[in-house]
Enzyme design. Structure first.
Site, PDB file in Angstrom:
ATOM      1  CB  CYS A 264      10.301  -0.803  -0.413  1.00 47.49           C
ATOM      2  SG  CYS A 264       9.768  -2.528  -0.602  1.00 47.49           S
ATOM      3  CG  HIS A 354       8.242   0.293  -4.888  1.00 50.03           C
ATOM      4  ND1 HIS A 354       9.618   0.246  -4.916  1.00 50.03           N
ATOM      5  CD2 HIS A 354       7.843  -0.800  -4.187  1.00 50.03           C
ATOM      6  CE1 HIS A 354      10.035  -0.837  -4.277  1.00 50.03           C
ATOM      7  NE2 HIS A 354       8.968  -1.481  -3.817  1.00 50.03           N
ATOM      8  CD  GLU A 356      10.458   3.081  -6.975  1.00 44.90           C
ATOM      9  OE1 GLU A 356      10.561   1.846  -7.048  1.00 44.90           O
ATOM     10  OE2 GLU A 356       9.896   3.658  -6.018  1.00 44.90           O
TER      11      GLU A 356
END
Length: 379
Positions: A264, A354, A356
């Protein structure tokens, strides 16, 4: 003209458009950039994501708050959004993990919101006109429309905003590896989310999260003293064009040949360190259903994203850098936005999305394994 009513609330855009509803969360006033997110789940993770600092988040999903709020799913220590706008909030949450209501948590943390507005019309407006400054007003903050628009226009824009220092940790902390420690990673806190160190920990990686305010040379020295096997550049808020210190630090890491992985905001920082520019997108990517093409494998992943700025370039483009050749490795087929960059002669790569992501999707979780493989290969 807006009539003062205790049970009324308005969202006012900088171009004069007004959406009237009822107060949701705290009463009062707030200012920020109006953006929309398309996620149908994960509103708690959205609200506690530091990347949403100084933004008024509009949920496109009509029903919000059904699962309440719990103490386990936060992505940080607090709610970071400047304001919140929803269509149809749940009156009573229904989930065995719920500890309080969403509105109750918004109230306890002083987050001003509005409910009952036509979020479909608002999202269409933002898609056509672009993300823009806005204000949410309720209770005694209500007044006539022209005065509210003027106050919105007096608020700071997102372009040129340096917000890293507002969300970064003030003290170093460590997230230990689960089981045997394989690697040690240093992560300057640009706005890191809690699930990132957990994903690293699950792979035997110990993460040292460091204050981003540390001078680049001092931060590099600390990482060298730590004997870190790699550096992680996390997500964060604001305009990447203002993050000169993070860019300088990244160049120092590349010169040392320390394996680096960014996501990001970290993707934009790595891109800048490699000599490319950034720009502000019309309305950005925010949601958990955004496709990304991997240029190398020609595979597509469905990803979670939250960004309003992007790197200048196009998928598959190769370019020269002070550290050898690099390429834009990933792209979004919806609008051809660059979604990843990879250096070909130093161990560094990053993605705009992302991997995660909580509550999901998890298509890109394997990128953490790639980072581990990069560190296993040495510098």
């Amino acid at each position: 003209m807006i009539t003062r009513q205790r049970d009324a609330a308005v969202l006012v855009l900088e171009d004069g458009r007004v959406f009237t509803g009822v107060p949701y969360g705290a009463r009062g006033e707030t200012f920020g950039e109006a953006v929309f997110t398309t996620g149908m789940t994960g509103y708690q993770e959205t609200l506690t994501d530091p990347s949403y600092r100084r933004q008024i988040v509009v949920q496109t999903a009509p029903q919000i708050g059904n699962t309440g709020w719990n103490s386990e799913d936060n992505e940080s220590s607090r709610i970071w959004v400047a304001g919140y706008a929803v269509r149809d909030p749940a009156r009573v949450p229904s989930n065995w993990r719920s500890e309080t209501t969403l509105e109750g948590e918004l109230q306890s943390q002083g987050v001003v919101g509005v409910a009952g507005i036509d979020t479909r019309a608002l999202v269409r407006h933002l898609r056509e006109r672009g993300a823009m400054r806005a204000g949410v007003f309720s209770g005694d903050a209500l007044t006539d429309t022209p005065a509210l628009v003027e106050r919105v226009l007096d608020s700071p824009p997102m372009e040129g905003a340096d917000l890293t220092g507002e969300v970064s940790t003030q003290a170093r902390y460590v997230v230990p590896a689960v089981g045997e420690r394989r690697f040690t990673v240093a992560a300057p806190d640009l706005g890191i989310k809690s699930n990132t160190p957990r994903m690293l920990a699950a792979r035997g990686i110990e993460t040292h999260v460091l204050p981003a305010a540390t001078a680049p040379a001092e931060l590099l020295a600390e990482i060298l003293d730590l004997g870190a096997d790699g550096v992680f550049l996390p997500n964060g808020p604001g305009d990447p064009a203002t993050a000169d210190a993070a860019v300088e630090f990244t160049r120092l890491v590349l010169e040392r040949g320390i394996p680096l992985f960014g996501i990001c905001f970290g993707n934009q920082i790595l891109g800048r360190a490699l000599g490319r520019g950034t720009y502000k997108m019309r309305y950005g990517h925010r949601g958990i259903n955004i496709p990304v093409i991997d240029h190398t494998s020609r595979t597509v992943a469905i990803t979670s994203q939250n960004h309003g700025f992007a790197l200048e370039g196009e998928l598959g483009e190769r370019f020269d850098t002070p550290f050898g050749c690099a390429e834009f490795s990933h792209g979004c087929p919806n609008d051809d936005t660059v979604e990843g960059v990879r250096a070909l002669y130093v161990p560094a790569f990053s993605v705009q999305y992302h991997p995660e992501a909580a509550a999901g999707p998890h298509d890109a979780a394997g990128l953490f394994d790639q980072f581990a493989e990069l560190m296993a290969g040495g510098r």
